[in-house]
Write a protein that holds these residues in place. Structure first.
Motif, PDB file in Angstrom:
ATOM      1  N   VAL A  78      27.822  29.824  39.996  1.00 51.38           N
ATOM      2  CA  VAL A  78      28.138  31.150  39.689  1.00 51.38           C
ATOM      3  C   VAL A  78      26.746  32.130  39.807  1.00 51.38           C
ATOM      4  CG1 VAL A  78      29.514  30.505  37.488  1.00 51.38           C
ATOM      5  CG2 VAL A  78      26.848  30.385  37.283  1.00 51.38           C
ATOM      6  N   PRO A  79      26.955  33.373  39.995  1.00 51.43           N
ATOM      7  CA  PRO A  79      25.938  34.052  40.311  1.00 51.43           C
ATOM      8  C   PRO A  79      24.712  34.298  39.196  1.00 51.43           C
ATOM      9  CG  PRO A  79      27.825  35.557  39.884  1.00 51.43           C
ATOM     10  CD  PRO A  79      28.161  34.018  39.789  1.00 51.43           C
TER      11      PRO A  79
ATOM     12  N   LEU B 245      34.904  33.918  34.090  1.00 51.38           N
ATOM     13  CA  LEU B 245      33.363  34.478  33.796  1.00 51.38           C
ATOM     14  C   LEU B 245      33.802  35.670  32.488  1.00 51.38           C
ATOM     15  CD1 LEU B 245      31.974  35.211  37.253  1.00 51.38           C
ATOM     16  CD2 LEU B 245      31.677  33.192  35.562  1.00 51.38           C
TER      17      LEU B 245
ATOM     18  N   THR C  93      31.041  37.597  42.884  1.00 50.85           N
ATOM     19  CA  THR C  93      31.136  36.465  42.213  1.00 50.85           C
ATOM     20  C   THR C  93      31.987  35.083  42.929  1.00 50.85           C
ATOM     21  OG1 THR C  93      33.417  36.855  41.120  1.00 50.85           O
ATOM     22  CG2 THR C  93      31.425  37.748  39.793  1.00 50.85           C
ATOM     23  N   ARG C  94      32.006  35.610  44.204  1.00 51.87           N
ATOM     24  CA  ARG C  94      32.726  34.775  45.106  1.00 51.87           C
ATOM     25  C   ARG C  94      32.390  34.732  46.726  1.00 51.87           C
ATOM     26  NH1 ARG C  94      38.493  36.075  43.668  1.00 51.87           N
ATOM     27  NH2 ARG C  94      37.380  36.967  42.088  1.00 51.87           N
TER      28      ARG C  94
ATOM     29  N   LEU D  56      32.827  39.188  32.280  1.00 49.75           N
ATOM     30  CA  LEU D  56      33.357  40.153  33.133  1.00 49.75           C
ATOM     31  C   LEU D  56      34.826  40.643  32.938  1.00 49.75           C
ATOM     32  CD1 LEU D  56      31.634  38.794  36.488  1.00 49.75           C
ATOM     33  CD2 LEU D  56      30.681  40.521  34.842  1.00 49.75           C
TER      34      LEU D  56
ATOM     35  N   LEU E 294      26.981  34.992  32.291  1.00 48.37           N
ATOM     36  CA  LEU E 294      28.290  35.765  32.361  1.00 48.37           C
ATOM     37  C   LEU E 294      29.271  35.214  31.729  1.00 48.37           C
ATOM     38  CD1 LEU E 294      28.267  36.499  36.392  1.00 48.37           C
ATOM     39  CD2 LEU E 294      27.821  38.126  34.331  1.00 48.37           C
TER      40      LEU E 294
ATOM     41  N   PHE F 270      42.421  41.135  36.769  1.00 48.38           N
ATOM     42  CA  PHE F 270      41.244  40.121  36.961  1.00 48.38           C
ATOM     43  C   PHE F 270      40.824  40.209  38.330  1.00 48.38           C
ATOM     44  CE2 PHE F 270      43.604  37.580  33.442  1.00 48.38           C
ATOM     45  CZ  PHE F 270      42.731  37.886  32.463  1.00 48.38           C
ATOM     46  N   PHE F 271      39.680  40.419  38.566  1.00 50.91           N
ATOM     47  CA  PHE F 271      39.070  40.120  39.991  1.00 50.91           C
ATOM     48  C   PHE F 271      37.752  39.216  39.860  1.00 50.91           C
ATOM     49  CE2 PHE F 271      37.083  40.795  43.913  1.00 50.91           C
ATOM     50  CZ  PHE F 271      37.982  40.662  44.660  1.00 50.91           C
ATOM     51  N   HIS F 272      36.564  39.850  39.380  1.00 46.31           N
ATOM     52  CA  HIS F 272      35.254  39.330  39.508  1.00 46.31           C
ATOM     53  C   HIS F 272      35.128  38.065  38.397  1.00 46.31           C
ATOM     54  CE1 HIS F 272      33.921  42.469  42.109  1.00 46.31           C
ATOM     55  NE2 HIS F 272      34.247  43.308  41.116  1.00 46.31           N
TER      56      HIS F 272
ATOM     57  N   LYS G 137      37.436  36.152  37.553  1.00 44.05           N
ATOM     58  CA  LYS G 137      38.164  34.872  38.290  1.00 44.05           C
ATOM     59  C   LYS G 137      37.742  34.411  39.542  1.00 44.05           C
ATOM     60  CE  LYS G 137      41.029  34.291  34.463  1.00 44.05           C
ATOM     61  NZ  LYS G 137      41.243  33.319  33.495  1.00 44.05           N
ATOM     62  N   PRO G 138      36.641  33.760  39.588  1.00 45.59           N
ATOM     63  CA  PRO G 138      36.053  33.269  41.036  1.00 45.59           C
ATOM     64  C   PRO G 138      36.776  32.043  41.211  1.00 45.59           C
ATOM     65  CG  PRO G 138      34.510  32.679  39.150  1.00 45.59           C
ATOM     66  CD  PRO G 138      35.447  33.510  38.615  1.00 45.59           C
TER      67      PRO G 138
ATOM     68  N   ASP H 241      35.410  44.509  31.698  1.00 43.99           N
ATOM     69  CA  ASP H 241      35.087  45.184  33.071  1.00 43.99           C
ATOM     70  C   ASP H 241      36.395  45.429  33.898  1.00 43.99           C
ATOM     71  OD1 ASP H 241      32.582  46.092  32.553  1.00 43.99           O
ATOM     72  OD2 ASP H 241      31.762  45.394  34.686  1.00 43.99           O
TER      73      ASP H 241
END
Lengths: 335, 335
Positions: B129-130, B173, A251-252, B176, B134, B187-189, B191-192, B179
């Motif tokens: 965003v991908p 997002l 996502t980044r 996510l 999301l 948080f990882f994905h 929080k882009p 997940d």
């Protein structure tokens, strides 16, 4: 080639080329003043840096004696530090430890946490903690340093971004893990400044031991001189580096100089400490304690205290230590 | 003084002084090429930068017309980005949303997450965003940029480290989040890259509205021109900035250039969208949806989709917008 960041009184240190045998160095600052600058301009500087490395190794440049205690973290402050958890046996053991989240193991996708990267420690820097009653632990890992990676990159593209390989100590304050996880926002206080090896090496330095995805060898960890572990870095690594990088870029975008850790290196076995010279052991104390509890109903290996020494080094199959050693002492912050 | 980072083709941009009324700018690169450099040498450069600001505001330097679309993120890449959650009503609302952790609210200590800081977005950059399925959301926040803070610093020491104040959009997002939290690593994905305001201002620019701890005013958020929220930044802030900083420094040093976010600004009320011109509303969509569910058993405000526009600005009590506006468009990454 092998590179190091030498202490010179500045925040970001000074880039140096180190000889293959780690005995000598020469300054590289005429080509790139810092490692971050070299990574920002890799296409432009990697050839001249490599030429300088060849000269140093041939003896065309005599250089000066290299000593790992001259080094800072390769990137004393980085823009991005991501730590994954690629070795499932680490997760399996840690998740049964007190205070850890009892979630189901996720094996479909690698999990990773966002690390803080503004104050990274050098290989010989003290591990300064606010209090040594916080269950201070080490985590021995491999780490790769990247060129830029675009959002949505696949594993093949990710592989091309791997510039450098080093070792890492992901310092952990186990007593704060439960607090951090209860907050629901992930690790923060439990994961203070991480430490990195004295040397970063391009993948070609490892020959066939680096297959583009994993590094073959062992990661040795010692506490106060006693061998705690030497698991194989290529065994039980469920997700390889390109897969980890691609996951991090879902996502980044990742910028040049991103550091990505493998997670604590761990192999499946049923040993407890102490281990013999042919044992596998553990790359962190909490795993050793979990194994002790499972076997003896009581954990006996203590966490790290004031003045304890942790040493981590990568052992190649030829018996050498090609990227040097992390060797740190725990120190409690004075009031 | 007010500062901005202007696009100049480099990764880190170029430092500029902007006039108090945001109409004109002059380059500051003769004093410090970048904002990070200025923060690294603040004691040395803040006086000459301030003198330049006085000249620009007096008209001794005519400067050039300033346009926020010329700016990058004040720190296009930073070494440290920490996002706290100081407004409890945000946490209360979000924690009841689907996929969020149903932990007890912690009010004894502020919670915060370690953000990624290597690719921060400028005030007018697209939110790429991908996939816009999301549940793309914004979070309107205040943020402070710091000088160095030592591990274990108290709130008084932390207050002295506050160099600059700006606004932030902590892009999230939501789909996510569950997940990420299930993985247990935070948080990882979800929080882009976060976005920051076009202007950073020293605390003195806010006069009495800045009391050293909190900023008095309102944070306005609009989506496609429709007002979604304008909560007061000084109301319901359970932990003030010095307290947040001291908490962040519990187990680590913070380096110069650390950015610390307030968390989504939120005030307690029982409104739902739409709100009138005197309403309070919300600084993110998930809160608006939670309020709708509580009142109507159904959430109707959609998350952000391709081409949606988000605008965030700080409204001072005198009716001005002293640090400009974030104005971004959601864009889906092309294959």
């Amino acid at each position: 080639m092998k590179l190091a960041t030498l202490r010179n009184g500045t925040i970001d240190g000074q880039l140096a080329i180190v000889s293959t045998d780690l005995s000598r160095f020469t300054q590289a600052s005429a080509i790139a003043p810092t490692l971050q600058d070299a990574l920002d301009r890799w296409d432009e500087v990697s050839t001249p840096l490599s030429a300088l490395s060849v000269k140093l190794n041939k003896g065309d440049i005599s250089g000066k004696p290299f000593d790992a205690s001259m080094t800072m973290s390769p990137l004393p402050r980085a823009y991005q530090w991501i730590d994954a958890s690629a070795y499932m046996s680490h997760l399996e053991r840690v998740r049964t430890a007190v205070g850890s989240k009892d979630a189901e193991l996720q094996t479909a996708r690698p999990i990773m946490y966002q690390g803080g990267s503004d104050t990274l420690l050098g290989a010989h820097d003290d591990i300064v903690v606010p209090d040594d009653e916080l269950a201070v632990d080490f985590e021995a890992e491999l780490a790769v340093i990247l060129g830029p990676v675009s959002m949505g990159a696949n594993a093949e593209e990710a592989e091309q971004a791997i510039r450098l390989i080093t070792i890492c100590n992901d310092v952990s304050l186990r007593r704060l893990v439960a607090d951090d996880l209860q907050g629901g926002f992930g690790f923060f206080h439990a994961k203070p400044s991480s430490s990195f090896g004295p040397i970063v090496a391009t993948p070609d330095e490892f020959g066939a031991a680096w297959d583009g995805k994993k590094l073959t060898g062992k990661l040795q960890s010692r506490v106060n001189g006693v061998l705690y572990g030497q698991p194989s870095t290529h065994i039980d690594m469920l997700f390889d580096f390109p897969q980890l990088i691609a996951e991090a870029a879902r996502t980044r975008n990742l910028s040049a100089g991103t550091i990505l850790g493998s997670g604590t290196v761990a192999n499946t076995h049923d040993e407890i400490l102490p281990i013999g010279s042919d044992g596998i052991g553990f790359s962190c104390i909490v795993e050793a304690r979990t194994a002790e509890k499972a076997k003896n109903e009581k954990a006996t290996t203590p966490f790290l205290k004031q003045s304890d020494k942790v040493a981590i080094r990568f052992l190649a199959e030829d018996g050498t230590f090609p990227i040097g050693e992390i060797s740190q002492t725990v120190t409690v912050l004075e009031d």
